[in-house]
Design a protein around this motif. Structure first.
Motif, PDB file in Angstrom:
ATOM      1  N   ARG A  37      55.006  18.552  79.356  1.00 39.57           N
ATOM      2  CA  ARG A  37      54.304  17.390  79.926  1.00 39.57           C
ATOM      3  C   ARG A  37      54.163  17.539  81.439  1.00 39.57           C
ATOM      4  N   ARG A  86      51.529  20.223  82.323  1.00 35.20           N
ATOM      5  CA  ARG A  86      50.164  19.690  82.133  1.00 35.20           C
ATOM      6  C   ARG A  86      49.759  18.794  83.303  1.00 35.20           C
ATOM      7  N   GLU A 102      49.192  21.001  86.475  1.00 35.22           N
ATOM      8  CA  GLU A 102      47.981  21.818  86.285  1.00 35.22           C
ATOM      9  C   GLU A 102      46.727  20.952  86.406  1.00 35.22           C
ATOM     10  N   ALA A 134      54.922  26.016  80.236  1.00 34.20           N
ATOM     11  CA  ALA A 134      55.247  24.849  79.406  1.00 34.20           C
ATOM     12  C   ALA A 134      56.478  25.041  78.524  1.00 34.20           C
TER      13      ALA A 134
END
Length: 133
Positions: free
Chosen positions: A35, A38, A41, A52
């Motif tokens: 999480r 993400r 990024e 990840a």
């Protein structure tokens, strides 16, 4: 050591040639690496190491680094704020919103002569994106 005894930066340099030059990296803890990866990024941070499914991830942050480390036991508590200079505060704000990341407020000019906005990462770390006026 008290502040009065520390002297000025020039006083200290006369006695010691070693001095702080820059911030190399900051490391933030996360309970969910996938999480968190993400999230960063989506803001355009580039992974240099990890990812990840790793316990440690390092992102390029200009000439410095933002690191994430997995924390599996103690709850993470708010500890402060990371201030990150960006080339265009308003464009960065729009980028965050376009990725579904909700900043705490719209960009504003501060009395300390910066334009900035704050957002909070998925683990509760406060990030301030700023640019000197």
């Amino acid at each position: 050591m008290t502040f009065e005894r520390m002297g000025t930066p020039n006083d200290r340099r006369q006695h010691d040639d070693a001095h702080v030059e820059s911030l190399s990296a900051i490391t933030l803890a996360t309970h969910d690496m996938a999480r968190a990866v993400r999230f960063y990024e989506a803001l355009g941070f580039r992974i240099l190491h990890g990812g990840a499914n790793e316990a440690f991830t390092s992102f390029a942050l200009g000439a410095s680094f933002l690191n994430l480390t997995s924390e599996t036991h103690d709850p993470i508590r708010f500890w402060g704020r990371v201030i990150i200079y960006v080339s265009d505060v308003d464009a960065f704000y729009r980028k965050a919103k376009a990725h579904g990341i909700g900043p705490q407020f719209e960009p504003r000019d501060a009395p300390w002569n910066e334009r900035y906005f704050h957002l909070t990462d998925p683990d509760g770390h406060e990030l301030s994106f700023a640019r000197p006026l």
